[in-house]
Scaffold this active site. Structure first.
Site, PDB file in Angstrom:
ATOM      1  CG  HIS A   1      10.355 -31.143   6.188  1.00  0.00           C
ATOM      2  ND1 HIS A   1      11.084 -30.277   6.968  1.00  0.00           N
ATOM      3  CD2 HIS A   1       9.127 -31.197   6.748  1.00  0.00           C
ATOM      4  CE1 HIS A   1      10.336 -29.832   7.957  1.00  0.00           C
ATOM      5  NE2 HIS A   1       9.141 -30.393   7.845  1.00  0.00           N
TER       6      HIS A   1
ATOM      7  CG  HIS B   1       0.513 -31.147  13.567  1.00  0.00           C
ATOM      8  ND1 HIS B   1       0.358 -29.807  13.797  1.00  0.00           N
ATOM      9  CD2 HIS B   1       1.686 -31.263  12.904  1.00  0.00           C
ATOM     10  CE1 HIS B   1       1.387 -29.139  13.292  1.00  0.00           C
ATOM     11  NE2 HIS B   1       2.202 -30.012  12.735  1.00  0.00           N
TER      12      HIS B   1
END
Length: 736
Positions: A105, A267
């Site tokens: 992020h 993921h």
């Protein structure tokens, strides 16, 4: 790794941005922008005041970073990752997933159209990013890292530390990264970046025009890094999600293979958190009470953390080994059949139908409890979209290819905004070079000396090229630089290569003629030099601009010296990613009085945008405008703003005549204005809004008056040359 973020939680806990309201007890002072919203905003040119920085101006971060034992630093981070804290317990005893998300992020705000965002500067520490819904609970990640930052102090920036923590997390969980480069220098105040026109978090009612995401934005909703993991506006449509992913990730410099690698790789590790309804969670850090000491999203339900953690509203892990690198994400995606279900928080996600999958995943905190793996709508896009599926199946069948693709994509994600490889610091830099690093050849020859420079300057003057032509060519080459991501610039002479040689702003026909003349001159000159000494085309172009300015100043009665530092080299077409460089094309360049319909702001707004991307101050921008107009450097030789009777002479005429009250101005067409002599009522000048703004805007007029005054000529010429040199040297990281 399409972040564990979702509108559900954020809509409940984040504040709505509203206009400023005053009361008798609120002593905030409305800004001029509040009272006159159409006034040109100059604040971007005042970003990062040195008075905000607690370190001395002469602090050498490169030297400080290079003094660090990188392996010892990584070991300290590793210890932090595996030492669970009661105030924020680690999932499965390992903070790796949280740190990967934090690093992602931090870097993932990068966008190609203006080069803004990214990890450099450590902007995640400041609002608005600190309080974005997509960054929920990343405040905890930085607090967990604080003891490491405290130990190493100024020797490791937060910007570098956040990325390094993500790398160490991957390595700690069994993945082999390509390496790490330091060199990100901390900012000390928030960037003023346009993240969209919406006034509510997670809305997107203003960023789409005719179905297209407006430039320069990349995220599909206000407050998201990339896309909504539940699909566009939570519509749970994998194919629509795939389209969003291509657009959003594409605007962050990622192609289809990199998108699949990043989503699948991200993921593979960690989990999403949606253990309770969104109304359990308090306000984000920017709205939290003072006693919270900068932490936000306080969860009042259950323990408030661990198995009761609420971050995105989505809940669960993708694999049965969420702290160990594996191929299980792709194996689960293709081996099982998936159906929509709801998280405890009410978010839509996907669960396997297969009975064999129901007990695969151990609970992150409760011994003996097990769960089925999960997928998001954006994960299902990798299975449903034909293009994504072909890549994902190839990775599934060849885990080594998957590892390599994720390693390359992760390195690109976390280093894309760091600039050219010459800025990289540390002992862990990969040997491999990538075309997205905009490489230029290493200089393998001696540079020309002062005497040889003087000879080349005279040959340039004798070539018949005009002052305006030489200035335009040098400016076109150097002003492609962006301080936001350190791309572009004169080094490499990419002005002679596709795509830059064909950009309309560069007047391709004139440029081709100029490049031919300068190349011929450069080659003949090199033949006259001693063996082993050469000058590059890049240097010749820049020296041509300097020579022209000196000649223009001489015409005005001033003997000046424009600084010139040789050492640039010439890149090849093979070193140049045409598609990647295409985003650097100037859709507007006020310094050349160029504006095209493709610009994403008004002409005056794009003036500030260009100046900001060049790293200019208000006086530097003003001096450059006045000088470029006096030199006749407009694109295609346009007369707009050439407020002088002697173009090609470096003078302050632009400011003198702009502020002359014997002239009145009136509209004369779309974006064009005419200056009328008040006495004769005859047309005298033509100009655009980017010219007139220096007489209209009160702050810009104040600077223009300084240069237009009877004692302003010398100051103007000095400031113009200094600002010009700043642009010409902006990409010379080899000199630092």
């Amino acid at each position: 790794m399409i972040r564990i973020t979702i509108p559900l939680l954020a809509a409940a806990v984040l504040t709505t941005l509203t206009p400023l309201k005053l009361s008798a007890t609120e002593h905030s002072t409305p800004s001029n922008q509040f009272w006159w919203p159409k006034q040109l905003n100059l604040d971007p040119l005042r970003n990062h005041n040195t008075r905000s920085n607690p370190y001395n101006d002469d602090f050498d971060y490169a030297a400080a970073f290079n003094s660090v034992d990188l392996e010892a630093l990584k070991a300290d981070i590793e210890t932090t990752l595996t030492t669970s804290q009661d105030w924020w317990p680690a999932d499965w005893g390992h903070y790796g997933g949280l740190m990967i998300r934090m690093a992602w992020h931090s870097a993932g705000t990068y966008r190609i159209h203006d080069g803004r965002g990214g990890a450099d500067g450590g902007q995640q520490r400041f609002n608005p990013l600190n309080s974005w819904p997509d960054n929920a609970n990343l405040d905890k990640a930085r607090r967990l890292l604080w003891p490491v930052k405290q130990k190493y102090g100024r020797n490791i920036s937060w910007a570098d530390l956040m990325i390094l923590a993500g790398n160490v997390a991957l390595e700690s969980m069994g993945f082999e990264t390509l390496g790490f480069a330091g060199g990100r220098i901390d900012d000390w105040e928030a960037d003023e970046v346009y993240w969209g026109a919406e006034t509510r978090m997670l809305s997107n009612d203003k960023r789409y025009r005719d179905g297209k995401l407006e430039k320069p934005l990349a995220a599909v909703q206000m407050g998201l890094i990339y896309v909504n993991p539940e699909g566009p506006n939570g519509n749970q449509d994998p194919l629509a999600a795939a389209a969003n992913m291509r657009e959003s990730f594409g605007r962050m410099a990622m192609n289809d293979e990199e998108i699949v690698a990043l989503v699948a790789g991200g993921h593979t590790l960690g989990k999403a958190h949606g253990a309770h309804k969104g109304d359990c969670v308090g306000p984000e850090p920017g709205a939290a009470p003072i006693e919270a000491q900068g932490l936000g999203w306080h969860n009042k339900c259950g323990k408030g953390n661990a198995e009761d953690t609420l971050t995105s509203g989505l809940e669960g892990a993708w694999t049965s080994t969420p702290t160990a690198w594996s191929i299980l994400y792709l194996d689960n995606l293709f081996r099982f059949q998936w159906q929509q279900t709801k998280s405890p928080a009410g978010a839509t996600q996907w669960a396997p139908i297969d009975e064999a999958a129901q007990q695969l995943v151990p609970d992150a905190h409760i011994d003996g409890k097990r769960h089925a793996p999960v997928m998001f709508t954006t994960d299902m896009a990798l299975k449903k979209d034909p293009g994504f599926r072909a890549i994902a199946e190839r990775f599934w069948k060849n885990p080594k290819a998957f590892d390599q693709a994720f390693a390359r994509a992760w390195f690109k994600l976390t280093h894309r905004d760091l600039g050219p490889r010459t800025r990289y610091l540390g002992s862990d830099i990969p040997e491999q070079q990538f075309v997205w690093q905009d490489p230029v050849p290493i200089r393998d020859h001696e540079m020309i000396n002062a005497e040889q420079i003087a000879t080349l300057k005279q040959q340039i003057l004798d070539s018949g090229l005009s002052v305006a032509e030489l200035v335009r060519t040098a400016w076109a080459s150097a002003s492609s630089y962006r301080s936001s991501d350190m791309r572009g610039g004169a080094n490499g002479a990419r002005i002679a290569l596709a795509p830059q040689k064909d950009w309309p702003a560069n007047s391709p026909d004139e440029l081709a003629r100029m490049l031919q003349t300068l190349t011929d001159l450069q080659q003949r000159f090199n033949q006259s030099l001693p063996e082993g000494t050469r000058v590059s085309l890049a240097d010749t172009i820049v020296l041509g601009g300097a020579t022209a300015i000196e000649q223009a100043a001489k015409r005005g009665g001033m003997d000046v010296k424009v600084p010139f530092k040789p050492g640039r080299t010439d890149a090849s077409q093979a070193m140049t990613d045409v598609e990647s460089f295409a985003v650097l094309e100037p859709n507007a360049d006020a310094f050349r009085n160029y504006y095209s319909p493709a610009a994403y702001g008004s002409p005056t707004e794009m003036l500030i945008e260009k100046a900001d991307l060049l790293g200019l101050s208000i006086p530097e921008m003003t001096a450059l405008i006045g000088g470029m107009r006096a030199l006749g450097a407009n694109s295609e030789g346009s007369e707009h703003g050439i407020l002088t009777d002697q173009p090609g002479t470096l003078s302050n005429d632009f400011f003198v005549n702009l502020l002359d009250m014997s002239t009145r101005w009136q509209k004369a067409g779309d974006g064009v204005y005419q200056g009328i002599d008040r006495t004769s009522n005859q047309p005298k000048w033509s100009a655009t809004s980017v010219d007139l703004i220096f007489g209209s805007n009160t702050e810009l007029r104040a600077v223009a008056e300084a240069y237009a005054s009877s004692d302003g000529q010398d100051e103007f010429v000095e400031d113009f040359i200094a600002a010009w040199s700043k642009v010409m040297l902006a990409d010379r990281f080899d000199l630092n």
